[in-house]
Write an enzyme that holds these catalytic residues in place. Sequence first.
Site, PDB file in Angstrom:
ATOM      1  N   SER A 278      -6.192   3.544   8.675  1.00 36.14           N
ATOM      2  CA  SER A 278      -6.028   4.471   7.563  1.00 36.14           C
ATOM      3  C   SER A 278      -6.337   5.907   8.009  1.00 36.14           C
ATOM      4  O   SER A 278      -5.692   6.411   8.930  1.00 36.14           O
ATOM      5  CB  SER A 278      -6.908   4.036   6.389  1.00 36.14           C
ATOM      6  OG  SER A 278      -6.547   4.698   5.198  1.00 36.14           O
ATOM      7  N   ASP A 375       2.642  -1.573   1.907  1.00 37.21           N
ATOM      8  CA  ASP A 375       1.488  -0.686   1.751  1.00 37.21           C
ATOM      9  C   ASP A 375       1.769   0.302   0.622  1.00 37.21           C
ATOM     10  O   ASP A 375       2.678   1.130   0.719  1.00 37.21           O
ATOM     11  CB  ASP A 375       1.222   0.057   3.057  1.00 37.21           C
ATOM     12  CG  ASP A 375      -0.144   0.733   3.077  1.00 37.21           C
ATOM     13  OD1 ASP A 375      -0.594   1.191   2.012  1.00 37.21           O
ATOM     14  OD2 ASP A 375      -0.736   0.819   4.166  1.00 37.21           O
ATOM     15  N   HIS A 408      -2.232  -2.328   2.328  1.00 35.71           N
ATOM     16  CA  HIS A 408      -3.261  -1.491   2.935  1.00 35.71           C
ATOM     17  C   HIS A 408      -4.552  -2.298   3.091  1.00 35.71           C
ATOM     18  O   HIS A 408      -4.928  -3.075   2.227  1.00 35.71           O
ATOM     19  CB  HIS A 408      -3.516  -0.272   2.046  1.00 35.71           C
ATOM     20  CG  HIS A 408      -4.070   0.901   2.778  1.00 35.71           C
ATOM     21  ND1 HIS A 408      -3.308   1.664   3.632  1.00 35.71           N
ATOM     22  CD2 HIS A 408      -5.313   1.452   2.785  1.00 35.71           C
ATOM     23  CE1 HIS A 408      -4.052   2.638   4.128  1.00 35.71           C
ATOM     24  NE2 HIS A 408      -5.277   2.531   3.637  1.00 35.71           N
TER      25      HIS A 408
END
Length: 444
Positions: A278, A375, A408
């Site tokens: 991330s 995601d 994610h």
Amino acid sequence: MPPPINVLRVVSWHIAAGNRRGVRLCGVDGDSPGYAPEMTARPATRYRGPTMTSRAKWLLRARPGDYLLALSDAMASLPVVGRGLEPLGGVTAMALWGYRMVPEFVSASAKSWLTPGIGEIRKAERDQTQAVSDAALRGVVSASDLDIEWPAPERTPPIWRALQHRRYLHRTSVRYGKHPVQLLDVWRRKDLPVRPAPVLIFVPGGAWVHGGRAVQGYALMSHLAEMGWVCLSVQYRVSPHHRWPSHITDVKTAVAWARANVDKFGGDRNFIAVAGCSAGGHLAALAGLTANDPDMQTELPEGSDTSVDAVVGIYGRYDWEDRSTVERDGFVDFLERVVVKRKIDRHPDVFRSASPIARIHPEAPPFLVIHGSSDSVIPVEQARSFVERLRSISRSVVSYVELPGAGHGFDMIDGARTGAMATAIGLFLGQVYRSRVIAAKEVI
């Protein structure tokens, strides 16, 4: 076939190795924090400080969230208790960013759950993990290395196995710089099979407002440590209390520390890879693409080596400039209000210099980019655009794994994919390391 290794760069590691031994950044046990050489003052970019007029305009234009951020920042500046209150700013910032994601998340979740046969669809997507990984590494990793028994999918989230992964945690809270936050954990086997061992620096994510070492990357570092690597999990300064570029400065400080000190833990100072998830994926990519950039390491002594030899970006954000979609426009607004604390219209250079996609160059190190096709926090188009540009400019290997249906943070909540991804990363980094060692021996 992968492009040829830059042999001149390989030789330069060994020539520079002697110089690196003379630059000790910080005592391993924290007994002599700071830098041995004298700090070299470099002129930093200066911005006009706030005036009474600008403060009045801010008070008139600020939204409720801005007042909350300013309050949390002020509380973190209090003497004695301020440091303990810094996480409140991160929580506030996360809440401001997260509430925008709620409608899209609820919509996507509802659509997913209402899709007929969703269970079978998700299982089919997870079952493709090994095949997708194999295809992405084919031609980069040797066929014999790919002919392995891949980890079986697990039903439990990897986060539940955190304590088991920590069996390779060798030393905690090693100081890598002067700031109290600049700490790292060392992961390695007690019986390193090869010394010196290749090194991976792991940069945790957290939307640039959280940079702790807990939980994130455990499965990956445990796997690499078992293979004989030395892994360093770094903590770094975060917003809103610390404005950009403190984040990347800390990552580069950790790289320089490793170049100078990781041999004390059995690591190879001549091979440093960096990976992150991330926001950590963004920082890892930026560190890899801005080796020894003086504008990003003004707090380091002259001659510090911040180059890295390979990069792994896991569901990272690679563009800080693009406002072409509602999601990307909202992200830039978050950067302006929380992380950078400057407007992109007035300081476009700050946002551009922080965008990995804008910093790609022919001498970029080998890259492995991993992203989930589902995601909803950082859409997969970010990774696709970044990889496309990397492949068009870089002379090094670029591999891309797009996981069907993954979202994610899959490496912490999705046991069906995490083991395979740790294995794929280990195969990629192992091949890059062996190629560099072989090339160095041939030259010598």
